[in-house]
Design an enzyme around this catalytic site. Structure first.
Site, PDB file in Angstrom:
ATOM      1  N   TYR A  90       0.867  -1.183   0.000  1.00 22.59           N
ATOM      2  CA  TYR A  90       0.000   0.000   0.000  1.00 22.59           C
ATOM      3  C   TYR A  90       0.899   1.227   0.000  1.00 22.59           C
ATOM      4  CZ  TYR A  90      -3.859   2.984   1.703  1.00 22.59           C
ATOM      5  OH  TYR A  90      -4.826   3.940   1.860  1.00 22.59           O
ATOM      6  N   TYR A  96     -11.605  -4.995   7.583  1.00 22.66           N
ATOM      7  CA  TYR A  96     -10.258  -4.601   8.028  1.00 22.66           C
ATOM      8  C   TYR A  96     -10.313  -3.429   9.005  1.00 22.66           C
ATOM      9  CZ  TYR A  96      -5.787  -2.314   8.118  1.00 22.66           C
ATOM     10  OH  TYR A  96      -4.651  -1.709   8.571  1.00 22.66           O
ATOM     11  N   HIS A  97     -10.982  -2.379   8.565  1.00 26.80           N
ATOM     12  CA  HIS A  97     -10.961  -1.135   9.349  1.00 26.80           C
ATOM     13  C   HIS A  97     -11.765  -1.256  10.635  1.00 26.80           C
ATOM     14  CE1 HIS A  97     -10.440  -0.445   5.062  1.00 26.80           C
ATOM     15  NE2 HIS A  97      -9.551   0.459   5.423  1.00 26.80           N
ATOM     16  N   LYS A 109     -10.080  16.973  17.061  1.00 27.07           N
ATOM     17  CA  LYS A 109      -9.370  16.326  15.960  1.00 27.07           C
ATOM     18  C   LYS A 109      -9.276  17.297  14.797  1.00 27.07           C
ATOM     19  CE  LYS A 109      -8.797  12.538  14.793  1.00 27.07           C
ATOM     20  NZ  LYS A 109      -7.362  12.186  14.922  1.00 27.07           N
ATOM     21  N   ASP A 159      -7.624  14.317   9.158  1.00 26.32           N
ATOM     22  CA  ASP A 159      -7.299  13.039   9.791  1.00 26.32           C
ATOM     23  C   ASP A 159      -8.546  12.336  10.323  1.00 26.32           C
ATOM     24  OD1 ASP A 159      -6.067  10.982  11.186  1.00 26.32           O
ATOM     25  OD2 ASP A 159      -5.498  12.263  12.871  1.00 26.32           O
ATOM     26  N   HIS A 163      -8.298   9.268  12.040  1.00 25.22           N
ATOM     27  CA  HIS A 163      -7.942   8.336  13.127  1.00 25.22           C
ATOM     28  C   HIS A 163      -8.601   8.789  14.411  1.00 25.22           C
ATOM     29  CE1 HIS A 163      -4.608   7.546  10.302  1.00 25.22           C
ATOM     30  NE2 HIS A 163      -4.704   6.314  10.764  1.00 25.22           N
TER      31      HIS A 163
HETATM   32  C1  B12 Z   1      -5.786   2.004  13.648  1.00 21.19           C
HETATM   33  C2  B12 Z   1      -5.156   2.747  12.511  1.00 21.19           C
HETATM   34  C3  B12 Z   1      -5.977   3.122  11.448  1.00 21.19           C
HETATM   35  C4  B12 Z   1      -7.473   2.880  11.446  1.00 21.19           C
HETATM   36  C5  B12 Z   1      -8.157   4.036  12.214  1.00 21.19           C
HETATM   37  C6  B12 Z   1      -9.417   3.648  12.932  1.00 21.19           C
HETATM   38  C7  B12 Z   1      -9.917   4.775  13.775  1.00 21.19           C
HETATM   39  N1  B12 Z   1     -11.194   5.080  13.669  1.00 21.19           N
HETATM   40  O1  B12 Z   1      -9.180   5.360  14.523  1.00 21.19           O
HETATM   41  C8  B12 Z   1      -7.732   2.867   9.932  1.00 21.19           C
HETATM   42  C9  B12 Z   1      -7.530   1.466   9.419  1.00 21.19           C
HETATM   43  C10 B12 Z   1      -9.096   3.363   9.500  1.00 21.19           C
HETATM   44  C11 B12 Z   1      -6.590   3.732   9.431  1.00 21.19           C
HETATM   45  C12 B12 Z   1      -6.625   4.391   8.247  1.00 21.19           C
HETATM   46  C13 B12 Z   1      -5.582   5.153   7.741  1.00 21.19           C
HETATM   47  N2  B12 Z   1      -4.349   5.273   8.255  1.00 21.19           N
HETATM   48 CO1  B12 Z   1      -3.895   4.535   9.952  1.00 21.19          CO
HETATM   49  N3  B12 Z   1      -3.198   3.718  11.547  1.00 21.19           N
HETATM   50  C14 B12 Z   1      -3.774   3.055  12.508  1.00 21.19           C
HETATM   51  C15 B12 Z   1      -2.720   2.546  13.507  1.00 21.19           C
HETATM   52  C16 B12 Z   1      -2.419   1.120  13.149  1.00 21.19           C
HETATM   53  C17 B12 Z   1      -3.094   2.614  14.981  1.00 21.19           C
HETATM   54  C18 B12 Z   1      -3.658   3.934  15.475  1.00 21.19           C
HETATM   55  C19 B12 Z   1      -4.526   3.700  16.680  1.00 21.19           C
HETATM   56  O2  B12 Z   1      -5.729   3.758  16.609  1.00 21.19           O
HETATM   57  N4  B12 Z   1      -3.942   3.328  17.820  1.00 21.19           N
HETATM   58  C20 B12 Z   1      -4.677   3.068  19.061  1.00 21.19           C
HETATM   59  C21 B12 Z   1      -4.936   4.374  19.788  1.00 21.19           C
HETATM   60  C22 B12 Z   1      -5.608   4.123  21.110  1.00 21.19           C
HETATM   61  O3  B12 Z   1      -3.679   4.903  19.983  1.00 21.19           O
HETATM   62  P1  B12 Z   1      -3.263   6.402  19.540  1.00 21.19           P
HETATM   63  O4  B12 Z   1      -4.214   6.991  18.609  1.00 21.19           O
HETATM   64  O5  B12 Z   1      -1.827   6.417  19.191  1.00 21.19           O
HETATM   65  O6  B12 Z   1      -3.496   7.157  20.926  1.00 21.19           O
HETATM   66  C23 B12 Z   1      -2.651   7.009  22.031  1.00 21.19           C
HETATM   67  C24 B12 Z   1      -1.569   8.087  22.079  1.00 21.19           C
HETATM   68  O7  B12 Z   1      -1.094   8.460  20.810  1.00 21.19           O
HETATM   69  C25 B12 Z   1      -2.215   9.192  22.812  1.00 21.19           C
HETATM   70  N5  B12 Z   1      -3.151  10.115  22.152  1.00 21.19           N
HETATM   71  C26 B12 Z   1      -3.666  10.131  20.913  1.00 21.19           C
HETATM   72  N6  B12 Z   1      -4.520  11.144  20.777  1.00 21.19           N
HETATM   73  C27 B12 Z   1      -4.565  11.797  21.942  1.00 21.19           C
HETATM   74  C28 B12 Z   1      -5.269  12.918  22.346  1.00 21.19           C
HETATM   75  C29 B12 Z   1      -5.129  13.380  23.631  1.00 21.19           C
HETATM   76  C30 B12 Z   1      -5.922  14.529  24.075  1.00 21.19           C
HETATM   77  C31 B12 Z   1      -4.233  12.737  24.522  1.00 21.19           C
HETATM   78  C32 B12 Z   1      -4.061  13.208  25.877  1.00 21.19           C
HETATM   79  C33 B12 Z   1      -3.515  11.621  24.113  1.00 21.19           C
HETATM   80  C34 B12 Z   1      -3.684  11.159  22.830  1.00 21.19           C
HETATM   81  O8  B12 Z   1      -2.939   8.494  23.792  1.00 21.19           O
HETATM   82  C35 B12 Z   1      -3.512   7.303  23.227  1.00 21.19           C
HETATM   83  C36 B12 Z   1      -3.535   6.246  24.268  1.00 21.19           C
HETATM   84  O9  B12 Z   1      -2.308   5.620  24.409  1.00 21.19           O
HETATM   85  C37 B12 Z   1      -1.530   3.489  13.189  1.00 21.19           C
HETATM   86  C38 B12 Z   1      -0.154   2.891  13.427  1.00 21.19           C
HETATM   87  C39 B12 Z   1       0.086   2.607  14.877  1.00 21.19           C
HETATM   88  N7  B12 Z   1       0.270   1.375  15.245  1.00 21.19           N
HETATM   89  O10 B12 Z   1       0.069   3.522  15.685  1.00 21.19           O
HETATM   90  C40 B12 Z   1      -1.755   3.816  11.699  1.00 21.19           C
HETATM   91  C41 B12 Z   1      -1.327   5.178  11.154  1.00 21.19           C
HETATM   92  C42 B12 Z   1      -1.639   6.243  12.146  1.00 21.19           C
HETATM   93  N8  B12 Z   1      -2.171   5.352   9.894  1.00 21.19           N
HETATM   94  C43 B12 Z   1      -1.567   5.932   8.995  1.00 21.19           C
HETATM   95  C44 B12 Z   1      -2.177   6.239   7.731  1.00 21.19           C
HETATM   96  C45 B12 Z   1      -1.272   6.869   6.693  1.00 21.19           C
HETATM   97  C46 B12 Z   1      -3.521   5.968   7.452  1.00 21.19           C
HETATM   98  C47 B12 Z   1      -4.285   6.425   6.206  1.00 21.19           C
HETATM   99  C48 B12 Z   1      -4.221   7.925   6.071  1.00 21.19           C
HETATM  100  C49 B12 Z   1      -3.773   5.719   4.946  1.00 21.19           C
HETATM  101  C50 B12 Z   1      -4.292   6.305   3.679  1.00 21.19           C
HETATM  102  N9  B12 Z   1      -3.434   6.889   2.882  1.00 21.19           N
HETATM  103  O11 B12 Z   1      -5.451   6.228   3.407  1.00 21.19           O
HETATM  104  C51 B12 Z   1      -5.723   5.878   6.452  1.00 21.19           C
HETATM  105  C52 B12 Z   1      -6.819   6.939   6.401  1.00 21.19           C
HETATM  106  C53 B12 Z   1      -7.301   7.418   7.720  1.00 21.19           C
HETATM  107  C54 B12 Z   1      -7.874   8.817   7.757  1.00 21.19           C
HETATM  108  N10 B12 Z   1      -9.103   9.029   7.356  1.00 21.19           N
HETATM  109  O12 B12 Z   1      -7.221   9.724   8.177  1.00 21.19           O
HETATM  110  C55 B12 Z   1      -0.137   6.275   9.326  1.00 21.19           C
HETATM  111  C56 B12 Z   1       0.095   7.756   9.591  1.00 21.19           C
HETATM  112  C57 B12 Z   1       1.463   8.171   9.051  1.00 21.19           C
HETATM  113  C58 B12 Z   1       2.025   9.438   9.586  1.00 21.19           C
HETATM  114  N11 B12 Z   1       1.495  10.104  10.558  1.00 21.19           N
HETATM  115  O13 B12 Z   1       3.038   9.844   9.070  1.00 21.19           O
HETATM  116  C59 B12 Z   1       0.126   5.309  10.541  1.00 21.19           C
HETATM  117  C60 B12 Z   1       1.146   5.812  11.538  1.00 21.19           C
HETATM  118  C61 B12 Z   1       0.569   3.979   9.921  1.00 21.19           C
HETATM  119  C62 B12 Z   1       1.807   4.083   9.081  1.00 21.19           C
HETATM  120  N12 B12 Z   1       2.986   3.869   9.648  1.00 21.19           N
HETATM  121  O14 B12 Z   1       1.732   4.362   7.911  1.00 21.19           O
HETATM  122  N13 B12 Z   1      -5.565   3.719  10.301  1.00 21.19           N
END
Ligand code: B12
Ligand SMILES: Nc1nc2c(ncn2[C@@H]2O[C@H](COP(=O)(O)OP(=O)(O)OP(=O)(O)O)[C@@H](O)[C@H]2O)c(=O)[nH]1
Ligand SMILES: [Mg+2]
Lengths: 329, 671
Positions: B19, B173-174, B539, B543, B545
């Site tokens: 991808y 998947y999503h 948000k 984005d 996510h």
């Molecule tokens: C799950 C996921 C998705 C899901 C999202 C589902 C959803 N509704 O959230 C799906 C499959 C839909 C998706 C899609 C996409 N994704 Co995505 N995704 C991920 C993934 C695997 C995990 C993110 C996640 O949900 N983690 C679980 C949550 C709980 O953790 P978190 O958000 O990180 O939050 C924690 C902390 O960051 C923090 N935090 C976050 N927000 C906040 C806010 C506050 C106030 C506070 C205090 C703390 C905090 O606290 C949380 C608890 O620990 C990441 C990679 C990864 N492993 O991190 C890629 C990732 C974020 N995705 C990525 C990409 C590119 C995409 C797409 C844009 C791809 C595309 N070209 O279409 C698409 C489109 C999404 C869009 N519309 O924007 C990239 C972003 C790249 C970058 N930033 O440079 C990543 C990093 C993957 C990669 N390496 O390529 N994705």
């Protein structure tokens, strides 16, 4: 308790609120929410300085209530569009439930109101109900006053309450009940007289068709013509917030009720009455029945409060002091 | 070499894809051609967020997002550059595109025409599943009703004109990436397929006989998590359930047309920022889930890279992921056997259990009035948020063990991440500017009269209800832009905001001592400051996510905060306005799409403008270490990334940040 870091000057804050200064409205609402004694004093001064004629004699204070998910927030957004087209500035107080365990709350109504959110003549404040019954919170009345000083229309969206409680009618000029299509309960409650009759009834989600039409006709069936000529005739309407249909008519009905209140000369009376009830409710919570009796009983208290209207905080504080001194004797 | 080595018949391997897409059409084309030369057998196009949500590169909402997470495609010129020297009659191209799927497919058809390739020769996939966009992926534009109509228009069109095209890839998947359990994945994907197929049947663009082909062309895009045995059973469950639905509900007689055809990307949600090398094992094991069982084997596989949770993969990272597939398909003996799981009573029992659970949940969806209704009422989204909340709590409590996160956290410094590029790909900062320049030059050169009239015809088609594709292809041919196509339809269909699903019951949650301490602190601090603590979770940007923001919002409520959360895709301006109106004590911004610097700085500047600089701002998401420094220098109070998986710790910080910004003393760190 911590002292206020930058205590606002309540008099100049009041002036800015009346000028529709958004940041002043926000600060004033924060101040009214603030329970610290020092803040309460400033808040009392703020309320006392707001223009009386706006608080008790003009504007339109509207309550929107109904079961969870009936579309109150969506209808609010639709109504705001109509009001904005008519050149009116709108303030909204949206109340959401609090968790009884953690006290926390998710304030989610804004999501459905977003379409108007870059318009600076629309101001939305969300509130948690913080354990109050009837889908409101204690802060709603004083906050409504600040909003009345700033905006032409103030709308209070209650928590999605059960079908019986429409406490918002003790607080707002016009109470509008939003019914779900196929919500037999509302109809039963209305029929049995368990539910107080709102001023305007609307069945939302008219776009679903048959179920909505059926509910509307059943609701109409429960409404009796007014007993006396000149009494308010409760209208029952259908609308669809998502399709935008029936919204103008709803806005017109709400406005017609206000015109009716004005024609009857009732607006100032009911606003003062609402305030009096708010004060008595607070005293009742704090001191119980005994407290109210000590202060002369509910109906005398209400009457006296309506006659000499002051700012709600001042009135409340002076009654509170009276009770505490009495009891001390 | 052993002597008993003889010629064995091997199955043909699945399609191997990566991808990818970034910066510009030209840069992405180079990457595609390199990948193909390395043995990749199909293309999987990642578009940037403006393209997915229907904005031109020079639209204010596109600022900071152009070329970041995918390739920007603004018009036929870009699409032509993307497939330069890639013969479309030979290529199998998968496009992850949804709200603007009809448009991107039109551009693809128009480019093929310029290459001299007829539509009937094209092969590939448009994802084109809008339901899961509302539930998880977030790149929807229009309300459900017109969106489903666009989906069915594409299907009807391709079945009639591009017979080898997969017009829709129903996605579970999503859903797993948003927290879904295997049962939920099965139930919601199949319910979605039913709602789409029913809609096509009812739209009447397909005659009776051809309908079986529509069912046959329906493909799926599935996930495989780390519990790979169960996941393998899930795939077998999908195969059986789909066969039955196709036969019983749609009367499809030909078993070939009832086959559950699916592509796969393995789970990324479970890939960690801590000890990221462990992700390689996870990815490989997950791949087994979709390949072991011959009768339920994936048709196409794309794998994430080891550095998934750090940021975007570099070409070398993607190569590593491709090689994982090649080793399995070519070096191992997997493809020499029939279905090695057939007849296993343990597997069969697990499959039955999954089928039963899924059927029960499908009934519930039906009671809600079908999948579209269940999405609109927020039912499904609430189920997903609940599952994800359960998962987060299990990690927090240590019931769900994740190596390197909540156990075996001792580690030696990794040589993988110590390089000068921190182990991720950086998109060239000039990409946005250059894309805008190209777009404006393109607009200046095209025949604007033709473009205008094509747009008007598009609007007519949208209003009248005839198939949208002919008018869209015409738009593609005469140089209409992505923003123009989308805007015209926005005008006709309106826009939509999906339910956030965070209004779930948290009953029985958070009974730990730490949570009790946190509640006390929130309450006490609220009393000291005169009113309950209130925060806004925002948000900004395009984005989608939402997981992190949702989980933070749910958790914050559970420890006693009043929380304002308005869902995805807001401008910094909208967020700042809400923060002012709501009188919050703290603003938390969540950005995972890489545009954090632009968006956060914009929000900070706007806060300063209205005199709200004293409200602390914190940021969470995918934020590289250098950027964290940068954000803090601009005044951000704290930054959280995936490695901060202890949400109690985050909550403890929130209270302290509010205390400090109000001149109160900090509490000792809880948890
Ligand atoms: C799950 C996921 C998705 C899901 C999202 C589902 C959803 N509704 O959230 C799906 C499959 C839909 C998706 C899609 C996409 N994704 Co995505 N995704 C991920 C993934 C695997 C995990 C993110 C996640 O949900 N983690 C679980 C949550 C709980 O953790 P978190 O958000 O990180 O939050 C924690 C902390 O960051 C923090 N935090 C976050 N927000 C906040 C806010 C506050 C106030 C506070 C205090 C703390 C905090 O606290 C949380 C608890 O620990 C990441 C990679 C990864 N492993 O991190 C890629 C990732 C974020 N995705 C990525 C990409 C590119 C995409 C797409 C844009 C791809 C595309 N070209 O279409 C698409 C489109 C999404 C869009 N519309 O924007 C990239 C972003 C790249 C970058 N930033 O440079 C990543 C990093 C993957 C990669 N390496 O390529 N994705
Ligand atoms: N079909 C249809 N759905 C609607 C209409 N109005 C609202 N909805 C949907 O009903 C759901 C609830 O809408 P809200 O506006 O949030 O309802 P509410 O009464 O404010 O809900 P609470 O504040 O949670 O009690 C959402 O999914 C809306 O999209 C309408 O006119 N027609
Ligand atoms: Mg609401």
């Amino acid at each position: 308790m911590l002292a206020l870091r930058t205590p606002p000057d309540p008099e100049s804050l009041a002036a800015s609120v009346s000028d529709q200064d958004r940041s002043a409205v926000a600060k004033a609402l924060n101040l009214l929410d603030d329970k610290r004694p020092e803040a309460r004093k400033l808040a009392a001064r703020l309320l006392a300085t707001l223009p009386k004629e706006r608080l008790y004699g003009s504007g339109h204070l509207i309550g929107l209530t109904g079961p969870p998910g009936a579309g109150k927030s969506s209808l609010t957004a639709a109504l705001v569009r109509v009001w904005r087209n008519r050149g009116l500035a709108v303030g909204i107080l949206a109340v959401d439930p609090s968790s009884p365990i953690s006290g926390g709350a998710l304030l989610g109504d804004r999501l459905r109101m977003l379409s108007s959110d870059l318009d600076d003549k629309v101001f939305i404040r969300s509130l948690a109900c913080r354990g109050e019954f009837g889908g409101l919170s204690a802060e709603v009345w004083p906050m409504s006053l600040v909003m009345l000083a700033a905006f032409d229309i103030v709308l209070v969206e209650t928590v999605g309450v059960g079908q019986k409680e429409i406490d918002v009618s003790k607080l707002t000029d016009t109470t509008c009940f939003v019914a779900q299509p196929a919500s037999g309960d509302s109809i039963q409650f209305l029929k049995a007289g368990i539910m107080e009759i709102p001023h305007v009834l609307v069945v939302n989600k008219a776009d679903v068709g048959l179920a909505a039409r059926k509910t509307l006709s059943e609701l109409r069936g429960t409404l009796k013509p007014p007993a006396h000529a000149g009494d308010w005739q409760v209208p029952a309407l259908a609308a669809s917030a998502t399709k935008g249909t029936g919204i103008e008519a709803l806005a017109d009905s709400i406005e017609a009720h206000r015109a009716w209140l004005t024609a009857q000369g009732m607006l100032p009376t009911i606003r003062k009455r609402f305030q009096a009830e708010w004060i008595v409710k607070r005293l009742l919570e704090e001191f119980g029945r005994f407290g109210i009796e000590t202060l002369g009983g509910e109906s005398r208290l209400l009457d006296s409060l309506v006659e000499i209207p002051g700012s709600p905080f001042e009135q409340y504080e002076s009654l509170r002091n009276r009770f505490l001194t009495n009891r001390g004797q | 070499m052993s002597s008993d080595r003889k010629e064995v018949k091997r199955d043909r391997p699945w399609l191997m894809r990566t991808y990818s897409g970034h910066s510009s059409a030209k840069a992405s084309n180079e990457l595609y051609r390199t990948n193909l030369s390395k043995g990749q057998t199909g293309l999987s196009v990642a578009f940037d967020l403006p393209t997915q949500t229907g904005y031109d590169a020079d639209h204010p909402l596109a600022h900071g997002e152009v070329g970041k997470v995918g390739v920007p495609i603004g018009h036929i010129g870009d699409m032509e550059a993307l497939f330069d020297q890639i013969p479309l009659d030979k290529m199998n191209t998968s496009m992850t595109i949804n709200a603007t799927a009809a448009w991107l497919l039109s551009l693809y058809i128009a480019v093929a025409e310029r290459q001299g390739v007829a539509p009937s020769q094209l092969q590939g996939t448009t994802q084109n599943d809008i339901i899961k966009e509302y539930l998880s992926r977030g790149t929807y534009i229009f309300p459900p009703e017109p969106s489903v109509r666009l989906t069915t228009d594409i299907i009807s069109y391709t079945v009639n004109h591009i017979p080898k095209w997969n017009p829709t890839n129903i996605c579970s998947y999503h859903l797993q990436e948003a927290g879904a359990t295997p049962t939920q994945e099965l139930a919601y994907a199949l319910s979605t397929a039913i709602s789409v197929l029913d809609a096509i049947r009812d739209a009447g663009q397909i005659d009776g006989d051809a309908f079986a082909n529509v069912v046959g062309r329906t493909s799926f895009f599935v996930n495989a998590g780390i519990r790979f045995v169960e996941e393998c059973c899930k795939m077998r469950a999908f195969v059986g359930m789909w066969d039955r639905i196709a036969k019983e509900r749609y009367g499809v007689q030909d078993p070939k047309l009832r086959r559950f055809r699916y592509g796969i990307q393995v789970n990324s949600l479970g890939l960690t920022e801590s000890q990221p090398e462990n992700n390689v094992q996870r990815i490989v094991l997950e791949m087994l889930a979709v390949t072991l069982s011959k009768n339920a084997r994936a048709r196409a596989i794309q794998l994430p890279a080891w550095n998934e949770a750090l940021g975007l993969p570099r070409p070398w990272d993607q190569q590593w992921a491709l090689r994982m597939q090649q080793v399995l398909a070519i070096e191992t003996d997997l493809l020499e056997y029939g279905d090695i799981l057939d007849g296993s009573p343990i597997i069969d029992a697990k499959v039955r259990e999954l089928v039963q659970g899924a059927e029960e949940e499908m009934r519930r969806v039906k009671e809600e009035g079908g999948m579209v209704q269940a999405v609109e009422t927020g039912y499904v989204k609430r189920q997903l948020v609940t599952s994800h909340t359960d998962r987060m709590r299990a990690i927090e409590a240590g019931d769900l063990k994740i190596i390197g996160v909540n156990c075996f956290t001792e580690t030696t410094e990794s040589p993988l991440t110590s390089g000068t590029d921190s182990g991720i790909m950086k998109v060239d900062a000039t990409a946005e500017r250059e894309q805008i320049e190209r777009l404006q030059a393109f607009r200046a050169e095209r025949n604007s009269k033709e473009a205008k009239s094509a747009i008007a015809q598009l609007g007519d088609a949208a209003r009248s209800g005839i198939n949208i594709m002919d008018a869209s292809i015409r738009c593609a041919q005469v140089g209409v832009t992505t923003g123009e196509w989308s805007n015209e339809l926005r005008g006709v269909f309106g826009e939509y905001r999906a339910p956030t699903g965070i209004d779930i019951s948290t009953h029985g949650m958070g009974q730990s001592e730490t949570v009790a301490t946190l509640r006390e602190r929130t309450l006490k601090t609220g009393e000291e400051l005169g009113r309950p603590l209130k925060i806004l979770v925002g948000k900004p940007g395009l984005d989608g996510h939402s997981n992190g923001a949702e989980q933070i919002a749910v958790k914050a409520r559970d420890v006693g905060f009043e929380v304002v959360y308005e869902g995805i895709r807001l401008t910094p301006e909208q967020i700042v306005k809400a923060a002012e109106e709501e009188g919050v004590h703290l603003i938390g911004l969540s950005v995972l799409s890489g545009s954090h610097l632009e968006l956060v700085e914009d929000a900070l500047a706007r806060l300063a403008e209205i005199g709200l600089s004293e409200v602390p701002v914190i940021v969470g998401g995918i934020v590289p270490t250098e950027d964290e420094k940068d954000l803090k220098a601009h005044g951000v109070a704290a930054v959280y990334t995936p490695k901060d998986s202890d949400m109690n710790r985050i909550m403890s910080d929130l209270v302290n940040i509010i205390r400090e910004s109000n001149g109160l003393e900090r509490f000792e760190d809880a948890a």
